[in-house]
Structure formats: C-alpha cells, structure tokens
Scaffold this motif. Structure first.
Motif, PDB file in Angstrom:
ATOM      1  N   MET A   1     -26.136  13.749  27.081  1.00 35.14           N
ATOM      2  CA  MET A   1     -26.228  14.601  25.922  1.00 35.14           C
ATOM      3  C   MET A   1     -25.861  13.770  24.702  1.00 35.14           C
ATOM      4  O   MET A   1     -24.949  12.959  24.746  1.00 35.14           O
ATOM      5  N   TYR A   2     -26.600  14.000  23.603  1.00 32.82           N
ATOM      6  CA  TYR A   2     -26.307  13.256  22.388  1.00 32.82           C
ATOM      7  C   TYR A   2     -26.547  14.123  21.154  1.00 32.82           C
ATOM      8  O   TYR A   2     -27.282  15.110  21.210  1.00 32.82           O
ATOM      9  N   ALA A   3     -25.900  13.757  20.047  1.00 32.26           N
ATOM     10  CA  ALA A   3     -26.089  14.456  18.782  1.00 32.26           C
ATOM     11  C   ALA A   3     -27.273  13.841  18.053  1.00 32.26           C
ATOM     12  O   ALA A   3     -27.519  12.640  18.139  1.00 32.26           O
ATOM     13  N   ALA A   4     -28.002  14.692  17.340  1.00 33.95           N
ATOM     14  CA  ALA A   4     -29.162  14.224  16.589  1.00 33.95           C
ATOM     15  C   ALA A   4     -29.386  15.140  15.390  1.00 33.95           C
ATOM     16  O   ALA A   4     -28.894  16.265  15.342  1.00 33.95           O
ATOM     17  N   ARG A   5     -30.145  14.613  14.425  1.00 34.04           N
ATOM     18  CA  ARG A   5     -30.537  15.391  13.248  1.00 34.04           C
ATOM     19  C   ARG A   5     -32.035  15.656  13.331  1.00 34.04           C
ATOM     20  O   ARG A   5     -32.806  14.765  13.658  1.00 34.04           O
ATOM     21  N   ILE A   6     -32.450  16.872  13.023  1.00 37.58           N
ATOM     22  CA  ILE A   6     -33.875  17.208  13.007  1.00 37.58           C
ATOM     23  C   ILE A   6     -34.494  16.546  11.782  1.00 37.58           C
ATOM     24  O   ILE A   6     -34.052  16.784  10.654  1.00 37.58           O
ATOM     25  N   ILE A   7     -35.516  15.720  12.002  1.00 42.66           N
ATOM     26  CA  ILE A   7     -36.168  15.050  10.873  1.00 42.66           C
ATOM     27  C   ILE A   7     -37.647  15.399  10.746  1.00 42.66           C
ATOM     28  O   ILE A   7     -38.300  14.970   9.790  1.00 42.66           O
ATOM     29  N   ALA A  44     -38.304  16.203  20.956  1.00 36.90           N
ATOM     30  CA  ALA A  44     -37.580  17.087  21.874  1.00 36.90           C
ATOM     31  C   ALA A  44     -38.114  18.509  21.739  1.00 36.90           C
ATOM     32  O   ALA A  44     -38.501  18.931  20.647  1.00 36.90           O
ATOM     33  N   ILE A  45     -38.119  19.233  22.836  1.00 41.23           N
ATOM     34  CA  ILE A  45     -38.482  20.650  22.819  1.00 41.23           C
ATOM     35  C   ILE A  45     -37.299  21.426  22.250  1.00 41.23           C
ATOM     36  O   ILE A  45     -36.151  21.224  22.641  1.00 41.23           O
ATOM     37  N   ASP A  46     -37.585  22.326  21.315  1.00 40.62           N
ATOM     38  CA  ASP A  46     -36.538  23.119  20.669  1.00 40.62           C
ATOM     39  C   ASP A  46     -36.337  24.428  21.430  1.00 40.62           C
ATOM     40  O   ASP A  46     -37.161  25.335  21.352  1.00 40.62           O
ATOM     41  N   ALA A  47     -35.234  24.535  22.154  1.00 32.93           N
ATOM     42  CA  ALA A  47     -34.939  25.732  22.942  1.00 32.93           C
ATOM     43  C   ALA A  47     -34.051  26.725  22.200  1.00 32.93           C
ATOM     44  O   ALA A  47     -33.744  27.792  22.726  1.00 32.93           O
ATOM     45  N   VAL A  48     -33.636  26.374  20.953  1.00 35.05           N
ATOM     46  CA  VAL A  48     -32.670  27.225  20.254  1.00 35.05           C
ATOM     47  C   VAL A  48     -33.074  27.620  18.830  1.00 35.05           C
ATOM     48  O   VAL A  48     -32.317  28.276  18.138  1.00 35.05           O
ATOM     49  N   GLY A  49     -34.237  27.208  18.374  1.00 38.72           N
ATOM     50  CA  GLY A  49     -34.682  27.582  17.031  1.00 38.72           C
ATOM     51  C   GLY A  49     -34.021  26.808  15.911  1.00 38.72           C
ATOM     52  O   GLY A  49     -33.705  27.366  14.865  1.00 38.72           O
ATOM     53  N   ALA A  50     -33.809  25.518  16.118  1.00 41.87           N
ATOM     54  CA  ALA A  50     -33.173  24.669  15.107  1.00 41.87           C
ATOM     55  C   ALA A  50     -34.100  24.453  13.917  1.00 41.87           C
ATOM     56  O   ALA A  50     -35.322  24.478  14.049  1.00 41.87           O
ATOM     57  N   GLY A  51     -33.498  24.214  12.757  1.00 44.30           N
ATOM     58  CA  GLY A  51     -34.266  24.007  11.539  1.00 44.30           C
ATOM     59  C   GLY A  51     -34.138  22.589  11.011  1.00 44.30           C
ATOM     60  O   GLY A  51     -33.328  21.792  11.494  1.00 44.30           O
ATOM     61  N   ASP A  52     -34.938  22.282  10.009  1.00 40.95           N
ATOM     62  CA  ASP A  52     -34.971  20.965   9.398  1.00 40.95           C
ATOM     63  C   ASP A  52     -33.574  20.525   8.955  1.00 40.95           C
ATOM     64  O   ASP A  52     -32.822  21.310   8.373  1.00 40.95           O
ATOM     65  N   GLU A  54     -30.890  20.079  10.534  1.00 37.05           N
ATOM     66  CA  GLU A  54     -29.713  20.542  11.280  1.00 37.05           C
ATOM     67  C   GLU A  54     -29.271  19.480  12.270  1.00 37.05           C
ATOM     68  O   GLU A  54     -30.076  18.695  12.770  1.00 37.05           O
ATOM     69  N   ILE A  55     -27.971  19.469  12.553  1.00 42.48           N
ATOM     70  CA  ILE A  55     -27.407  18.582  13.571  1.00 42.48           C
ATOM     71  C   ILE A  55     -27.380  19.375  14.875  1.00 42.48           C
ATOM     72  O   ILE A  55     -26.890  20.510  14.918  1.00 42.48           O
ATOM     73  N   VAL A  56     -27.932  18.773  15.918  1.00 42.99           N
ATOM     74  CA  VAL A  56     -28.121  19.470  17.196  1.00 42.99           C
ATOM     75  C   VAL A  56     -27.614  18.615  18.350  1.00 42.99           C
ATOM     76  O   VAL A  56     -27.349  17.423  18.190  1.00 42.99           O
ATOM     77  N   ALA A  81     -28.550  23.063  21.651  1.00 45.17           N
ATOM     78  CA  ALA A  81     -27.468  23.646  20.851  1.00 45.17           C
ATOM     79  C   ALA A  81     -27.584  23.172  19.408  1.00 45.17           C
ATOM     80  O   ALA A  81     -28.037  22.055  19.146  1.00 45.17           O
ATOM     81  N   ILE A  82     -27.164  24.039  18.486  1.00 48.58           N
ATOM     82  CA  ILE A  82     -27.042  23.680  17.074  1.00 48.58           C
ATOM     83  C   ILE A  82     -25.548  23.536  16.809  1.00 48.58           C
ATOM     84  O   ILE A  82     -24.764  24.439  17.119  1.00 48.58           O
ATOM     85  N   ILE A  83     -25.146  22.402  16.240  1.00 48.69           N
ATOM     86  CA  ILE A  83     -23.722  22.137  16.006  1.00 48.69           C
ATOM     87  C   ILE A  83     -23.256  22.841  14.734  1.00 48.69           C
ATOM     88  O   ILE A  83     -23.845  22.651  13.669  1.00 48.69           O
ATOM     89  N   ASP A  84     -22.193  23.640  14.850  1.00 45.93           N
ATOM     90  CA  ASP A  84     -21.588  24.298  13.695  1.00 45.93           C
ATOM     91  C   ASP A  84     -20.511  23.423  13.068  1.00 45.93           C
ATOM     92  O   ASP A  84     -20.447  23.292  11.854  1.00 45.93           O
TER      93      ASP A  84
END
Length: 99
Positions: A1-7, A44-52, A54-56, A81-84
């Motif tokens: 598992m790793y953290a990433a930003r949607i670009i 990556a496939i978005d399973a949680v509805g992340a937006g531009d 966002e850190i996931v 997951a979307i990181i809060d």
C-alpha cells in the motif's frame, strides 16, 4: 500500500467488458511523511470516488482485486481510501483541509 496524489484521469472507450463503468485515475506516488513526489505515476481503478489532487491510498498486485468494486477484475492498482489526515509521532504532517 502506498500514498499517492490524483493527477489525472484515463478515458478508454474500448476495454475489457468487465472494466466498463470503472473510473481510471492517474496517481503520482508521494512520500507519506513529506508528501513530495516519489516514483513513477501509475493508473489505478478508483473504488472510492476520489477527486483531482486528493491524496489517496493505493493497493497494488493481487490486493488490488480485493475491493468490492474490483473483485475478479484485471487490475493491478486500486485506490481504496482517501486520506483525511496523517499524524506521525504526535505531529500532524498532512490535513486534507489544509492545502
């Protein structure tokens, strides 16, 4: 598992039918402490509805096929997951509301 930003987003009109209706995002891995870019971007496939922007959290390999949305799908990376916020050693190093 790793953290990433949607670009970005990938749009594909021709794909395996099992992938229809799945949103594909371009993710840039980031360092979980500094949040600076680290490594190469991936799709990556978005399973949680992340937006531009966002850190996931992204899972890769066989774990990418274990979410409810991606079960038995031909994917190697899934946003799960979307990181809060992130606290490390009692110090807040990231908050979604503080950009």
């Amino acid at each position: 598992m790793y953290a990433a930003r949607i670009i970005g987003t990938v749009v594909s009109t021709q794909k395996d039918p099992s992938m229809n209706s799945l949103k594909m995002q371009v993710v840039q891995p980031v360092n979980i402490v500094t949040f600076k870019d680290e490594g190469k971007p991936a799709v990556a496939i978005d399973a949680v509805g992340a937006g531009d922007s966002e850190i996931v959290l992204v899972v890769a390999g066989s774990s990418a096929r274990l979410t409810e949305l991606t079960q038995n799908k031909p994917t190697d990376a899934t946003i799960m997951a979307i990181i809060d916020y992130v606290d490390i050693e009692g110090k807040n190093v990231f908050s979604k509301n503080q950009k």
